[in-house]
Scaffold this active site. Structure first.
Site, PDB file in Angstrom:
ATOM      1  N   ASP A  58      50.825  11.869  65.980  1.00 54.82           N
ATOM      2  CA  ASP A  58      51.072  13.277  66.337  1.00 54.82           C
ATOM      3  C   ASP A  58      52.078  13.384  67.487  1.00 54.82           C
ATOM      4  O   ASP A  58      52.107  12.531  68.372  1.00 54.82           O
ATOM      5  CB  ASP A  58      49.739  13.919  66.750  1.00 54.82           C
ATOM      6  CG  ASP A  58      49.827  15.431  66.788  1.00 54.82           C
ATOM      7  OD1 ASP A  58      50.814  16.009  66.279  1.00 54.82           O
ATOM      8  OD2 ASP A  58      48.895  16.056  67.331  1.00 54.82           O
ATOM      9  N   HIS A  90      60.912  13.417  63.628  1.00 52.35           N
ATOM     10  CA  HIS A  90      60.208  12.634  62.597  1.00 52.35           C
ATOM     11  C   HIS A  90      60.907  11.296  62.360  1.00 52.35           C
ATOM     12  O   HIS A  90      60.271  10.283  62.115  1.00 52.35           O
ATOM     13  CB  HIS A  90      60.110  13.424  61.290  1.00 52.35           C
ATOM     14  CG  HIS A  90      59.223  14.624  61.400  1.00 52.35           C
ATOM     15  ND1 HIS A  90      57.968  14.582  61.965  1.00 52.35           N
ATOM     16  CD2 HIS A  90      59.408  15.924  61.034  1.00 52.35           C
ATOM     17  CE1 HIS A  90      57.419  15.789  61.944  1.00 52.35           C
ATOM     18  NE2 HIS A  90      58.274  16.625  61.383  1.00 52.35           N
ATOM     19  N   LEU A 105      48.823  -8.085  55.797  1.00 49.18           N
ATOM     20  CA  LEU A 105      48.440  -6.764  56.309  1.00 49.18           C
ATOM     21  C   LEU A 105      48.473  -5.729  55.185  1.00 49.18           C
ATOM     22  O   LEU A 105      49.422  -5.676  54.414  1.00 49.18           O
ATOM     23  CB  LEU A 105      49.432  -6.335  57.401  1.00 49.18           C
ATOM     24  CG  LEU A 105      49.297  -4.892  57.901  1.00 49.18           C
ATOM     25  CD1 LEU A 105      48.068  -4.732  58.785  1.00 49.18           C
ATOM     26  CD2 LEU A 105      50.546  -4.452  58.664  1.00 49.18           C
TER      27      LEU A 105
END
Ligand code: FPP
Length: 243
Positions: free
Chosen positions: A19, A36, A130
């Site tokens: 955020d 972004h 991962l």
């Protein structure tokens, strides 16, 4: 705490609410989309560090079911970033044995993003390093609704009775369930930007998660801060309701 002790207590699954891209953009006098983009760069670094640290699952909240309310330009820009990200990073992710999974109703997102996602899923499907889960067009309540409908249809067809419904069955019917190889619940959820709420993220799965909040805006969130938070978590005792 020595290194061995830390490794033993390392969370298997860390989830992140990325955020603050918009506020970062405002503070830096650039467009929200540039914010972004900076967020995407931060995300790339966090994935690398999570991998080095031996975290098994990293989940990021990239686009919520509520994010469609933003301007068309911003929504389109976020999906373009996803396409750009997959285009530039997929080879490296694959070389690093990373497996990409998507949580959410991702087939409903713009076509170019769906095509990129399909490529990422297919390319990395046999990787066992991962696991990088991207929550995309994801909403926790919507996920639970989807699971309830799946289970109800099994009940109404007579396959199972109402009293056969279990917590495990609900977990298995979530996006984190069987369709994505049964991802364990997050041990730790981190939210950046100073907001202290879950915003419809992993509502069923967060029952026993530790929560960590930081004032850093997502594009400013560094791998070192991530590592510090995870290590602080490793020092906490989780009791899962027991003593
Ligand atoms: C929250 O910040 C962030 C988002 C809604 C989008 C997250 C997207 C990225 C990090 C881009 C890259 C992701 C992928 C998977 C390519 P906000 O816009 O709500 O910030 P604000 O609260 O300060 O306005």
């Amino acid at each position: 705490m020595d290194k061995k002790e830390l490794t033993e207590k390392m969370p298997a699954h860390v989830a992140v609410i990325m955020d603050g891209n918009g506020r970062w953009a405002e503070r830096n006098g650039v467009s929200r989309l540039s914010g972004h983009n900076a967020g995407m760069l931060a995300m790339k670094e966090i994935i690398k560090r999570a991998d080095v640290m031996g975290i098994k699952y990293l989940t990021v909240y990239a686009f919520s079911t509520e994010n469609w309310k933003r301007s068309q330009e911003e929504v389109g820009g976020i999906f373009n970033l996803l396409v750009k990200y997959v285009g530039s990073e997929l080879t490296e992710l694959h070389e690093n044995n990373v497996r990409v999974r998507i949580l959410g109703d991702w087939r409903q997102v713009p076509k170019a993003a769906v095509t990129s996602i399909e490529k990422a899923l297919d390319t990395t499907k046999n990787n066992d390093g991962l696991q990088f889960n991207i929550a995309l067009n994801y909403g926790g309540r919507q996920e639970i609704l989807h699971a309830v409908r799946t289970i109800c249809s099994r009940v109404s067809s007579g396959e199972i009775g109402i009293s056969d419904v279990t917590e495990t069955m609900i977990s298995d019917a979530l996006y984190t369930g069987e369709e994505n190889g049964k991802i364990p619940d997050p041990d730790l959820i981190i939210r950046t930007s100073g907001e202290e709420r879950l915003s419809n993220f992993l509502l069923w799965q967060c029952a026993y998660s530790e929560l960590a909040f930081t004032d850093s805006l997502w594009p400013d969130f560094t791998p070192d801060e991530f590592e510090n938070i995870v290590h602080a978590f490793a020092g906490r005792k989780r009791r899962f309701g027991g003593r």
